[in-house]
Design an enzyme around this catalytic site. Sequence first.
Site, PDB file in Angstrom:
ATOM      1  N   SER A  38      39.036 -18.461 -33.187  1.00  0.00           N
ATOM      2  CA  SER A  38      39.929 -18.795 -32.084  1.00  0.00           C
ATOM      3  C   SER A  38      39.347 -19.943 -31.254  1.00  0.00           C
ATOM      4  O   SER A  38      39.082 -21.015 -31.776  1.00  0.00           O
ATOM      5  CB  SER A  38      40.189 -17.552 -31.240  1.00  0.00           C
ATOM      6  OG  SER A  38      41.320 -17.725 -30.405  1.00  0.00           O
ATOM      7  N   ASP A 150      45.684 -15.897 -34.918  1.00  0.00           N
ATOM      8  CA  ASP A 150      44.324 -15.757 -34.390  1.00  0.00           C
ATOM      9  C   ASP A 150      43.420 -14.921 -35.289  1.00  0.00           C
ATOM     10  O   ASP A 150      43.723 -13.762 -35.597  1.00  0.00           O
ATOM     11  CB  ASP A 150      44.418 -15.100 -33.008  1.00  0.00           C
ATOM     12  CG  ASP A 150      43.127 -15.196 -32.212  1.00  0.00           C
ATOM     13  OD1 ASP A 150      42.063 -15.389 -32.812  1.00  0.00           O
ATOM     14  OD2 ASP A 150      43.198 -15.062 -30.982  1.00  0.00           O
TER      15      ASP A 150
END
Length: 262
Positions: A38, A150
Amino acid sequence: MKIGLVLSGGGMRGVAHIGAIKALEEHNIFPSYIAGTSAGAVVGALYANGCSWQHMLELFKTVDLFSVKKYARNKPGFVDASKYYDLLRTYLPHDNFTSLKIPLYITATNLLDGSLKVFHQGELIRPVLASAAVPGFFAPVQIEDGYYIDGGTLNTFPVELISHFCDQIVGVYVNPFKKVRMEHLKHSYHILERAYHIILANESLSKFEDCNLLIQPKGLENYNMFAVKNIDTIFQLGYESAMEEIRSNPSFILTMTSSVRD
């Protein structure tokens, strides 16, 4: 001696990674491998490409998460992550893992089959955007036949991706997890973020002991994942916490110094 740098997810709190990197560099600690998820994937890619901490901080300051121009149209999400491609391309002009100065491993989650994908070769920018595509906020990123979100959904602190390559692991974890009071969870997005952090903490805590130096910036619990107005403060928290952790672990610095002499 090979040093691994692991950078967790954390949204805009990932700016603390940049502060930690500044502190590490001031103590001549430079990674041989980088793993990130991320926000950690974004910082990791920039750093692996040779960006200075100043340039990385500059990038985060130019990102407008809530720009109307970035809204997703006919896609399941508020923001279209692919619209940040051109911005990243100015910092990563070659768009390939092979162009990086430091080997990089990043994670993303395949939304279709629920599997974790580790990217470390081939095209670079779309995997970075996919790794940072917080579900519910960013639309999934298409890469070949998969749609990715993510990487923190399944692995926000990917120590194991590079631990077998390295003699020492430096981890920077920017997802603080503490007990909260119900009155602090006033809106639906507070509940969603809290649930997300519970999942992240459950998956990550067991990996802390695999780090020779673990940096967990203090005070980040006061800032949410989209705290775009607090970038300088978050950066400073990362820097100060890293300096404190380094100073409190003289044996780690001695090991680094000895390896350089050898």
